[in-house]
Design a protein around this motif. Structure first.
Motif, PDB file in Angstrom:
ATOM      1  N   ALA A 145       0.826  -1.064   0.051  1.00 19.14           N
ATOM      2  CA  ALA A 145      -0.004  -0.176  -0.048  1.00 19.14           C
ATOM      3  C   ALA A 145       0.836   1.387  -0.015  1.00 19.14           C
ATOM      4  N   ARG A 146       2.047   1.236   0.620  1.00 17.57           N
ATOM      5  CA  ARG A 146       2.800   2.358   0.636  1.00 17.57           C
ATOM      6  C   ARG A 146       3.280   2.464  -0.652  1.00 17.57           C
ATOM      7  N   VAL A 147       3.781   1.602  -1.216  1.00 17.67           N
ATOM      8  CA  VAL A 147       4.590   1.507  -2.583  1.00 17.67           C
ATOM      9  C   VAL A 147       3.457   2.240  -3.602  1.00 17.67           C
ATOM     10  N   ASP A 148       2.334   1.902  -3.474  1.00 18.74           N
ATOM     11  CA  ASP A 148       1.089   2.599  -4.214  1.00 18.74           C
ATOM     12  C   ASP A 148       0.613   3.900  -3.811  1.00 18.74           C
ATOM     13  N   GLY A 149       1.339   4.604  -2.706  1.00 16.18           N
ATOM     14  CA  GLY A 149       1.181   5.849  -2.548  1.00 16.18           C
ATOM     15  C   GLY A 149       0.138   6.238  -1.432  1.00 16.18           C
ATOM     16  N   ALA A 150      -0.335   5.351  -0.783  1.00 14.50           N
ATOM     17  CA  ALA A 150      -1.212   5.316   0.312  1.00 14.50           C
ATOM     18  C   ALA A 150      -0.547   6.090   1.474  1.00 14.50           C
ATOM     19  N   SER A 151      -1.431   7.291   1.895  1.00 12.52           N
ATOM     20  CA  SER A 151      -0.702   7.924   3.293  1.00 12.52           C
ATOM     21  C   SER A 151      -1.064   7.007   4.345  1.00 12.52           C
ATOM     22  N   ASP A 152      -0.467   7.581   5.447  1.00 12.14           N
ATOM     23  CA  ASP A 152      -0.553   6.622   6.798  1.00 12.14           C
ATOM     24  C   ASP A 152      -2.003   6.719   7.299  1.00 12.14           C
ATOM     25  N   TRP A 153      -2.840   7.948   7.146  1.00 14.50           N
ATOM     26  CA  TRP A 153      -4.060   7.814   7.408  1.00 14.50           C
ATOM     27  C   TRP A 153      -4.996   6.794   6.696  1.00 14.50           C
ATOM     28  N   GLN A 154      -4.868   6.639   5.513  1.00  8.28           N
ATOM     29  CA  GLN A 154      -5.362   5.542   4.579  1.00  8.28           C
ATOM     30  C   GLN A 154      -5.062   4.333   4.806  1.00  8.28           C
ATOM     31  N   ILE A 155      -3.797   4.123   5.188  1.00  4.44           N
ATOM     32  CA  ILE A 155      -3.430   2.801   5.657  1.00  4.44           C
ATOM     33  C   ILE A 155      -4.227   2.424   6.908  1.00  4.44           C
ATOM     34  N   PHE A 156      -4.200   3.428   7.752  1.00  7.35           N
ATOM     35  CA  PHE A 156      -4.839   3.091   9.076  1.00  7.35           C
ATOM     36  C   PHE A 156      -6.407   2.753   8.873  1.00  7.35           C
ATOM     37  N   ARG A 157      -7.165   3.605   8.162  1.00  6.59           N
ATOM     38  CA  ARG A 157      -8.533   3.413   7.926  1.00  6.59           C
ATOM     39  C   ARG A 157      -8.862   2.476   7.437  1.00  6.59           C
ATOM     40  N   HIS A 158      -8.013   1.982   6.214  1.00  8.41           N
ATOM     41  CA  HIS A 158      -8.443   0.838   5.123  1.00  8.41           C
ATOM     42  C   HIS A 158      -8.065  -0.539   5.420  1.00  8.41           C
ATOM     43  N   LEU A 159      -6.664  -0.535   6.444  1.00 14.72           N
ATOM     44  CA  LEU A 159      -6.164  -1.954   6.524  1.00 14.72           C
ATOM     45  C   LEU A 159      -6.012  -2.105   8.074  1.00 14.72           C
ATOM     46  N   THR A 160      -5.668  -0.994   8.726  1.00 13.60           N
ATOM     47  CA  THR A 160      -5.253  -1.400  10.213  1.00 13.60           C
ATOM     48  C   THR A 160      -6.522  -1.484  11.097  1.00 13.60           C
ATOM     49  N   LEU A 161      -7.376  -0.305  10.828  1.00 13.70           N
ATOM     50  CA  LEU A 161      -8.671  -0.408  11.682  1.00 13.70           C
ATOM     51  C   LEU A 161      -9.546  -1.858  11.388  1.00 13.70           C
ATOM     52  N   PRO A 162      -9.674  -2.166  10.095  1.00 11.48           N
ATOM     53  CA  PRO A 162     -10.595  -3.356   9.870  1.00 11.48           C
ATOM     54  C   PRO A 162      -9.946  -4.482  10.352  1.00 11.48           C
ATOM     55  N   HIS A 163      -8.564  -4.659  10.370  1.00 14.49           N
ATOM     56  CA  HIS A 163      -7.803  -5.784  10.830  1.00 14.49           C
ATOM     57  C   HIS A 163      -8.147  -5.782  12.565  1.00 14.49           C
ATOM     58  N   LEU A 164      -8.192  -4.656  13.070  1.00 14.13           N
ATOM     59  CA  LEU A 164      -8.120  -4.511  14.565  1.00 14.13           C
ATOM     60  C   LEU A 164      -9.717  -4.665  15.164  1.00 14.13           C
ATOM     61  N   ARG A 165     -10.539  -5.004  14.228  1.00 16.93           N
ATOM     62  CA  ARG A 165     -11.979  -4.924  14.584  1.00 16.93           C
ATOM     63  C   ARG A 165     -12.249  -5.710  15.737  1.00 16.93           C
ATOM     64  N   ARG A 166     -11.792  -7.174  15.592  1.00 14.09           N
ATOM     65  CA  ARG A 166     -12.089  -8.115  16.517  1.00 14.09           C
ATOM     66  C   ARG A 166     -11.452  -8.018  17.779  1.00 14.09           C
ATOM     67  N   TYR A 167     -10.469  -7.287  17.575  1.00 15.86           N
ATOM     68  CA  TYR A 167      -9.416  -6.978  18.570  1.00 15.86           C
ATOM     69  C   TYR A 167     -10.190  -5.762  19.639  1.00 15.86           C
ATOM     70  N   LEU A 168     -10.766  -4.929  18.815  1.00 16.97           N
ATOM     71  CA  LEU A 168     -11.420  -3.883  19.460  1.00 16.97           C
ATOM     72  C   LEU A 168     -12.487  -4.362  20.451  1.00 16.97           C
ATOM     73  N   GLU A 169     -13.578  -5.598  19.594  1.00 15.48           N
ATOM     74  CA  GLU A 169     -14.566  -5.953  19.994  1.00 15.48           C
ATOM     75  C   GLU A 169     -14.094  -6.895  21.603  1.00 15.48           C
ATOM     76  N   LEU A 170     -13.039  -7.490  21.345  1.00 15.43           N
ATOM     77  CA  LEU A 170     -12.553  -8.129  22.624  1.00 15.43           C
ATOM     78  C   LEU A 170     -12.267  -7.409  23.764  1.00 15.43           C
ATOM     79  N   GLY A 171     -11.603  -6.577  23.555  1.00 15.76           N
ATOM     80  CA  GLY A 171     -11.135  -5.489  24.647  1.00 15.76           C
ATOM     81  C   GLY A 171     -12.378  -4.876  25.146  1.00 15.76           C
ATOM     82  N   ALA A 172     -13.320  -4.493  24.351  1.00 17.10           N
ATOM     83  CA  ALA A 172     -14.708  -3.836  24.752  1.00 17.10           C
ATOM     84  C   ALA A 172     -15.292  -4.824  25.873  1.00 17.10           C
ATOM     85  N   LEU A 173     -15.606  -6.132  25.111  1.00 19.73           N
ATOM     86  CA  LEU A 173     -16.275  -7.036  25.971  1.00 19.73           C
ATOM     87  C   LEU A 173     -15.503  -7.548  27.533  1.00 19.73           C
ATOM     88  N   LEU A 174     -14.237  -7.543  27.151  1.00 17.26           N
ATOM     89  CA  LEU A 174     -13.763  -8.214  28.512  1.00 17.26           C
ATOM     90  C   LEU A 174     -13.563  -6.938  29.436  1.00 17.26           C
TER      91      LEU A 174
END
Length: 313
Positions: free
Chosen positions: A209-238
């Motif tokens: 994604a960086r090679v394709d010119g994606a910014s840090d915010w775009q990487i966080f929004r479209h790659l990191t945040l969807p990947h962390l969805r399960r971990y966010l749910e787990l933290g909220a529930l526990l």
């Protein structure tokens, strides 16, 4: 012409077959070492809960033990209709939602910081984890006396240094005072869960994604945040499971005064101060039921995380 004789064919001797234990016997042999722990867990947790469940159906005041009688679901009806108890339920919801959301946001920011490589990262990680390792009562006492005290507390000391006001933090904002101490203690827990999620990302995908010119915010929004969805749910529930049952901070900092009494503290008041064993047991059973419901969702999230990791491997 010579006749050829063939030796008579003899059957091979029967092989010695060992008698193997049946599958059921092997299963019991595997589980046998766990039986003492299972029996101990049932004796310590389930039997007291059954006793609490039975007491919740009685009108039972410990000051008048001879006057107890069976009332059915009257105690549960009183818990759900009493104004003070309803207020404590609402306070519990506000406390839980505020602490979980604030802890998740701060934990995510800290996890993103620790996911980067910099000098002293190990020391910083250890210092950030330390609040979660403090005994809950000690943490509440630390906030009550070291930070919130209007005469010698650190917060008022800093305000005095800059010429600001000297508020009584606990009296003016009791619920916020409890929430701040719990956020301080539970942010490291959220940080550890989210940091584990960040370190399980596909770094090749991020580099592409960086090679394709994606910014840090775009990487966080479209790659990191969807990947962390399960971990966010787990933290909220526990976090919700533990904070719903929190008693230490409310009891130590505010003693349940000024509208800061949550449901566990109300159970304590009903049992130890009003001596209403049946009413307190009914409220306690409702807390357990709510915790079980939240824990069920948490276990589903954990199992889905394990399935995702297994499929990725």
């Amino acid at each position: 012409m010579t006749a050829t004789t063939t030796a008579p064919l003899t059957a091979p001797p029967p092989a010695h077959t060992e008698k193997r234990p049946s599958g059921r016997l092997r299963a019991w042999a595997t589980r046998a070492p766990l039986l003492p722990a299972l029996i101990f867990m049932i004796a310590v947790t389930q039997l007291p809960f059954v006793a609490t469940l039975v007491i919740s159906f009685f009108d039972w005041n410990s000051l008048y033990p001879d006057a107890r009688h069976f009332t059915g679901f009257a105690n549960y009806s009183e818990v759900l209709t009493d104004a003070a108890l309803r207020k404590s339920v609402w306070t519990t919801i506000l406390l839980t939602v505020a602490v979980v959301l604030a802890s998740l946001v701060l934990g995510l920011r800290l996890a993103l910081l620790l996911d980067r490589k910099f000098r002293g990262r190990g020391l910083v990680r250890t210092l950030l984890i330390a609040p979660f390792l403090v005994v809950p009562v000690a943490a509440a006492l630390l906030w009550k006396h070291v930070l919130y005290n209007p005469e010698y507390g650190l917060l008022n000391g800093l305000l005095h240094y800059v010429g600001g006001p000297q508020p009584d933090w606990i009296s003016n904002t009791p619920l916020l005072a409890v929430e701040a101490s719990l956020v301080w203690q539970w942010t490291p827990f959220m940080m550890l869960i989210l940091l584990a999620g960040l370190q399980s990302r596909d770094h090749q995908q991020i580099e592409a994604a960086r090679v394709d010119g994606a910014s840090d915010w775009q990487i966080f929004r479209h790659l990191t945040l969807p990947h962390l969805r399960r971990y966010l749910e787990l933290g909220a529930l526990l976090g919700s499971i533990y904070i719903v049952q929190n008693f230490d901070a409310v009891f130590t900092i505010t003693s349940g005064g000024l509208g800061s009494a949550n449901l566990p503290y109300t159970v304590y008041q009903s049992f130890y101060q009003a001596h209403e064993n049946g009413l307190a047991s009914a409220a306690g059973v409702l807390v357990v039921i709510g915790s079980i419901i939240i824990a069920t969702f948490a276990l589903r999230v954990v199992s889905s995380l394990f399935r995702e990791e297994a499929s990725r491997a």
